[in-house]
Scaffold this motif. Sequence first.
Motif, PDB file in Angstrom:
ATOM      1  N   UNK A   1      -4.518   9.834 -13.537  1.00 25.95           N
ATOM      2  CA  UNK A   1      -4.022   8.790 -12.541  1.00 25.95           C
ATOM      3  C   UNK A   1      -4.739   8.790 -11.009  1.00 25.95           C
ATOM      4  N   UNK A   2      -5.348   9.843 -10.673  1.00 27.33           N
ATOM      5  CA  UNK A   2      -5.994   9.909  -9.413  1.00 27.33           C
ATOM      6  C   UNK A   2      -7.211   9.000  -9.445  1.00 27.33           C
TER       7      UNK A   2
ATOM      8  N   UNK B   1      13.463  16.471 -19.519  1.00 24.98           N
ATOM      9  CA  UNK B   1      13.276  16.282 -20.922  1.00 24.98           C
ATOM     10  C   UNK B   1      12.088  15.370 -21.336  1.00 24.98           C
ATOM     11  N   UNK B   2      11.475  14.656 -20.525  1.00 28.07           N
ATOM     12  CA  UNK B   2      10.308  14.111 -20.717  1.00 28.07           C
ATOM     13  C   UNK B   2       9.621  13.631 -19.277  1.00 28.07           C
ATOM     14  N   UNK B   3       8.370  13.264 -19.387  1.00 29.60           N
ATOM     15  CA  UNK B   3       7.701  12.888 -18.106  1.00 29.60           C
ATOM     16  C   UNK B   3       8.464  11.553 -17.522  1.00 29.60           C
ATOM     17  N   UNK B   4       8.804  10.400 -18.219  1.00 31.53           N
ATOM     18  CA  UNK B   4       9.327   9.272 -17.566  1.00 31.53           C
ATOM     19  C   UNK B   4      10.802   9.790 -16.978  1.00 31.53           C
TER      20      UNK B   4
ATOM     21  N   UNK C   1       2.856  11.773 -10.065  1.00 34.45           N
ATOM     22  CA  UNK C   1       1.999  13.216 -10.204  1.00 34.45           C
ATOM     23  C   UNK C   1       3.384  14.526 -10.053  1.00 34.45           C
TER      24      UNK C   1
ATOM     25  N   UNK D   1      -7.215   6.429 -10.623  1.00 37.18           N
ATOM     26  CA  UNK D   1      -7.047   5.037  -9.923  1.00 37.18           C
ATOM     27  C   UNK D   1      -7.289   4.699  -8.420  1.00 37.18           C
TER      28      UNK D   1
ATOM     29  N   UNK E   1       5.450  12.454 -24.247  1.00 40.89           N
ATOM     30  CA  UNK E   1       6.411  13.594 -23.719  1.00 40.89           C
ATOM     31  C   UNK E   1       7.822  13.262 -24.136  1.00 40.89           C
ATOM     32  N   UNK E   2       8.241  12.135 -24.651  1.00 43.28           N
ATOM     33  CA  UNK E   2       9.660  11.816 -25.043  1.00 43.28           C
ATOM     34  C   UNK E   2       9.673  12.105 -26.395  1.00 43.28           C
TER      35      UNK E   2
ATOM     36  N   UNK F   1       7.745  10.865 -29.859  1.00 42.40           N
ATOM     37  CA  UNK F   1       6.972  11.743 -30.443  1.00 42.40           C
ATOM     38  C   UNK F   1       6.895  12.174 -31.923  1.00 42.40           C
TER      39      UNK F   1
ATOM     40  N   UNK G   1       0.274   9.365 -22.558  1.00 42.01           N
ATOM     41  CA  UNK G   1       0.787  10.693 -22.039  1.00 42.01           C
ATOM     42  C   UNK G   1       2.302  10.697 -21.988  1.00 42.01           C
ATOM     43  N   UNK G   2       2.851   9.604 -21.229  1.00 44.62           N
ATOM     44  CA  UNK G   2       4.274   9.556 -20.852  1.00 44.62           C
ATOM     45  C   UNK G   2       5.106   9.640 -22.274  1.00 44.62           C
TER      46      UNK G   2
ATOM     47  N   UNK H   1      -0.954  18.219 -20.334  1.00 41.34           N
ATOM     48  CA  UNK H   1      -0.485  17.533 -19.404  1.00 41.34           C
ATOM     49  C   UNK H   1      -1.230  17.223 -18.326  1.00 41.34           C
TER      50      UNK H   1
ATOM     51  N   UNK I   1      -9.121   1.491  -6.775  1.00 43.36           N
ATOM     52  CA  UNK I   1      -8.277   0.721  -5.803  1.00 43.36           C
ATOM     53  C   UNK I   1      -8.969   0.797  -4.501  1.00 43.36           C
TER      54      UNK I   1
ATOM     55  N   UNK J   1       0.673  23.185 -24.203  1.00 49.99           N
ATOM     56  CA  UNK J   1       1.463  21.922 -23.503  1.00 49.99           C
ATOM     57  C   UNK J   1       0.709  21.797 -21.836  1.00 49.99           C
ATOM     58  N   UNK J   2       0.817  22.674 -21.295  1.00 53.49           N
ATOM     59  CA  UNK J   2       0.385  22.715 -20.001  1.00 53.49           C
ATOM     60  C   UNK J   2      -1.052  22.207 -19.662  1.00 53.49           C
TER      61      UNK J   2
ATOM     62  N   UNK K   1       8.078  18.316 -14.474  1.00 49.96           N
ATOM     63  CA  UNK K   1       8.074  18.589 -16.165  1.00 49.96           C
ATOM     64  C   UNK K   1       7.350  19.897 -16.830  1.00 49.96           C
ATOM     65  N   UNK K   2       6.166  19.897 -16.015  1.00 46.45           N
ATOM     66  CA  UNK K   2       5.459  21.138 -16.541  1.00 46.45           C
ATOM     67  C   UNK K   2       6.272  22.485 -16.027  1.00 46.45           C
TER      68      UNK K   2
ATOM     69  N   UNK L   1      -2.453  13.909 -16.942  1.00 48.31           N
ATOM     70  CA  UNK L   1      -1.893  12.893 -15.938  1.00 48.31           C
ATOM     71  C   UNK L   1      -2.757  12.806 -14.717  1.00 48.31           C
ATOM     72  N   UNK L   2      -3.630  13.840 -14.457  1.00 46.04           N
ATOM     73  CA  UNK L   2      -4.477  13.704 -13.207  1.00 46.04           C
ATOM     74  C   UNK L   2      -5.294  12.411 -13.347  1.00 46.04           C
TER      75      UNK L   2
ATOM     76  N   UNK M   1      -4.588   0.611   4.613  1.00 46.18           N
ATOM     77  CA  UNK M   1      -4.458   1.926   4.163  1.00 46.18           C
ATOM     78  C   UNK M   1      -5.136   2.785   5.576  1.00 46.18           C
TER      79      UNK M   1
ATOM     80  N   UNK N   1       5.508  14.670 -13.157  1.00 46.88           N
ATOM     81  CA  UNK N   1       4.634  15.516 -14.481  1.00 46.88           C
ATOM     82  C   UNK N   1       4.679  16.992 -14.083  1.00 46.88           C
TER      83      UNK N   1
ATOM     84  N   UNK O   1       0.837  -1.356   0.097  1.00 48.30           N
ATOM     85  CA  UNK O   1      -0.102   0.090  -0.233  1.00 48.30           C
ATOM     86  C   UNK O   1       0.730   1.331  -0.043  1.00 48.30           C
TER      87      UNK O   1
END
Lengths: 294, 294, 294, 294
Positions: free
Chosen positions: C127-128, B186-189, B170, C130, C51-52, C56, C47-48, C121, C134, C117-118, B176-177, C124-125, C143, B173, B159
Amino acid sequence: MTGFKDIFSGQDWRKRLYIVIFEADTPAGRRFDQILLIAILLSLLTVMLESVASIRASHGRLLFALDWLFTGLFTAEYVLRLMCVPRPARYARSLFGLIDLLSILPLYIGLVVPEGRFLTDIRVLRLLRVFRVLNLPRYLDEASELKSAMLASRRKISVFLLGVLLLVILLGTLMYVVEGEEHGFTSIPVSIYWAIVTLTTVGFGDITPKTPLGQMLASVVMILGYGIIAVPTGIVTAEIARSSPRPGNQSATRLCPHCFSEGHDLDARYCKHCSGELPPPLSGVAGPVEEIRS
Amino acid sequence: MTGFKDIFSGQDWRKRLYIVIFEADTPAGRRFDQILLIAILLSLLTVMLESVASIRASHGRLLFALDWLFTGLFTAEYVLRLMCVPRPARYARSLFGLIDLLSILPLYIGLVVPEGRFLTDIRVLRLLRVFRVLNLPRYLDEASELKSAMLASRRKISVFLLGVLLLVILLGTLMYVVEGEEHGFTSIPVSIYWAIVTLTTVGFGDITPKTPLGQMLASVVMILGYGIIAVPTGIVTAEIARSSPRPGNQSATRLCPHCFSEGHDLDARYCKHCSGELPPPLSGVAGPVEEIRS
Amino acid sequence: MTGFKDIFSGQDWRKRLYIVIFEADTPAGRRFDQILLIAILLSLLTVMLESVASIRASHGRLLFALDWLFTGLFTAEYVLRLMCVPRPARYARSLFGLIDLLSILPLYIGLVVPEGRFLTDIRVLRLLRVFRVLNLPRYLDEASELKSAMLASRRKISVFLLGVLLLVILLGTLMYVVEGEEHGFTSIPVSIYWAIVTLTTVGFGDITPKTPLGQMLASVVMILGYGIIAVPTGIVTAEIARSSPRPGNQSATRLCPHCFSEGHDLDARYCKHCSGELPPPLSGVAGPVEEIRS
Amino acid sequence: MTGFKDIFSGQDWRKRLYIVIFEADTPAGRRFDQILLIAILLSLLTVMLESVASIRASHGRLLFALDWLFTGLFTAEYVLRLMCVPRPARYARSLFGLIDLLSILPLYIGLVVPEGRFLTDIRVLRLLRVFRVLNLPRYLDEASELKSAMLASRRKISVFLLGVLLLVILLGTLMYVVEGEEHGFTSIPVSIYWAIVTLTTVGFGDITPKTPLGQMLASVVMILGYGIIAVPTGIVTAEIARSSPRPGNQSATRLCPHCFSEGHDLDARYCKHCSGELPPPLSGVAGPVEEIRS
């Protein structure tokens, strides 16, 4: 220590010298230790300042003189120790005897063999002599408690360290294969060094992964290192918590008046060793006490 | 293991070989393990030194010869294991069987396919064979205690790791912004890699924030990372403290046959409540035992 | 939830849809969550990768298409949620409602306003989202235990963080004065950033002290940071250890048959609330039990 | 505080001013503290922004004016404090009195002596005045608990820090000898600085070992630092766990007046051993209280 008097038979000055130099219970002995501590620290400061190029250039002669002053002082002390100790040969071969010798020898050798940066830096071992002085009663308890906590957990810690060692060898080799010599991972030993730098969360940054796969693997190493630090911490914490004065209901000071055994519980009415009746505990509570916690 | 004799029916040498190679209880078996451990470590040293360019240049031929020597040795061992084990196919498919094979195969493949830096480095997997040798009884307890503490807390830890993962995605990213590609993000990863480097307090310094807003955000990440390391540590510590044998020498199972009270110390001979005599503890120790710890 | 049926009066499909989308107890609901989870993770990967720069350039069109595919999917989901939820306006204004909207909006806005660009990106939210998926029962316990441990220690942690904040401001300013702008400590905020980097043991190395006094001060900061990490760890560990099933002698399951109160000690004979006699505890121990620990 | 009235005899306005400025129990006093806190933080922000070269260039005049505004405010406050406090000389010599003075003095000195970057940065000491304001009741408990845990473990921690100090001096000197001045280890003090950077897992990377022997030694330092962080953590955790209020709601001091047994819960009305009625607990709570936590 029976026969203590016999060892110094007739040589009263040796005995008095022994007490001043080797013991810390008398005012003279304590003063000797304090002066010695200051001399050691000042001599260390001299050694350190001498290593700074600019200071060596400007105050080289002064530092050189101070160095010989302290060496002379420690030589005198070493000779006095040899003179007053009951068995000089045994003292000379003991750990502290060797350290005492090593902290004065380099300068004398330097007279004969002129090179030897390595030799003069041995003087820093004088620092270890601080341990002798620091054997003051007030710190003994804490030091021994920490020591016993570490001794008690040394098995778990060595299993943990072995696991870490295997991990860094495997991860280092993997990074050597993934990143290769062109990205700074020039050999397996260097890659293992990198893995240790990363796993311990030190992260110098002199070698860093450049390829995406290498950075992914490095991320795994970092999260591993971040997580498994919990293991030694958990081990030592559990040991320290265990070795602390127990919060339970056992009292170390309850004495059985019949068989003189100690360690009876606060709620005990009869001695667990001889079945004799115990006096009530000091807190003065009589009768069926269920549980007492301080 | 019933039927152990039948498996090796008539073939006494196979049985004796099996005991020497696979078990560690006999003197011969222990000596075999020690020799194997030394051979593995030396062979690993060879692999590591071979990866250092300067040593490979000067002692390449010697290292090459040593490499073949150890590979020959391990090949012989592998064949012997296959011969004496009751079910060879099952051994060959087992984890250790595969590791044994992988640690000798690369050199033979190298004879046929001449390239393969990647292949020869697989030899470092020989290290895993150390685990087999290290299954010594004296370390089993500690290892299993650590393992069970980690198993017991694996849910909480997963967890926690999931939370960390979401956090670094988060934060990466966001950085990155905020910082953008011109400041190394240079990128999100790559930014997520930076977030992991920072959150785990590794801090390589290969990528660092340059803008005030980025430095502010990085400060938040660092303080977060500094603070939440407490979570895995707390989890594992609590588990280790719980799984440890209880501090005192008190036994929960010793019952007084006279007043039926419990909680008597292991070294008690008489009930502390009614002074009746206690039966000896289950571990069979009688008489006044000063202190017993399991 | 009384009146649950009334909310969906007559509209059986809405009720069934609600159960599938918002709940996870039915097989259909669980399958929906699993598909959603995979879609979210794949969309994040898109998305990730976008950004590379190199990816891209080579697969830009594919990623663009995938992006619209996932946005279409999530838009459909959002509309369905709005349709089946009893109070759509309240859902739209809830935290998850806003996240759902934010994770689809950027692309639609990008159609109207071409830069941004902003904006993209923000995806990526997703993700929340998830977190919603979960909320599976098997992780809830862990938790919530972690959460309650952190909530219980939030006061101590905020006091600690406040102290850290004051410390880094003072130390940062001191370093700014000592090292000055010529050694990278260009302003007080930057110096505070350096103090945070150092105190948290991250140590990027982008700014490092150059003067002897600065290095001495930095050493103090580092040892401080190394030492005070013990404080949050200690706080959280103590909380986790406390929130664990208590080792004491209180039993949550002993019920008084007279007043139906719970939480009686294992050694209690009478109810502490109504003085009625308690039945013996489940472990079947009768008589004067001193202390029982499981 | 007997005689409190006499101190301010007749001077009612001084007494009221004293209560507003020095105490936080009245609404006026609380409002005064809040305004002061905001003024301190804004003035700190001014000092920080002034240190940023670009902002100083563009908004220098505004910041200069704000600086004088806050200094005027704090001067007025200082004068008022001196006027209403019973013993002005004693306040002026107290720690907070000196901090108050130091936070206004630099600007006035700057009028006379025009240079003084060092002087104006003293203004950051205003931050320490926050402590006075933060002496709010709701944080006192937590702060004092943390403080007592650290005080209780200060002996163990000082023994630990002494050990760390000896270790970094020895390791630093060793690295100076091994790596030498050509690899950045320019002197023993600098090498000790490196050892601290490494042992505390900060790892700036400004100085890194280059020779194989140096990297090996560095690995030992890093693993040591990774391992011994467990010691302060363990010490503080054990202290915090010990100083925490005990988990349950059991009170050690509640005594049954009928059978003299102890250890009754705070919510118990009847003795769990003899069913006799218990007197209410000391905190004065009567009746069936479900759960009381301090």
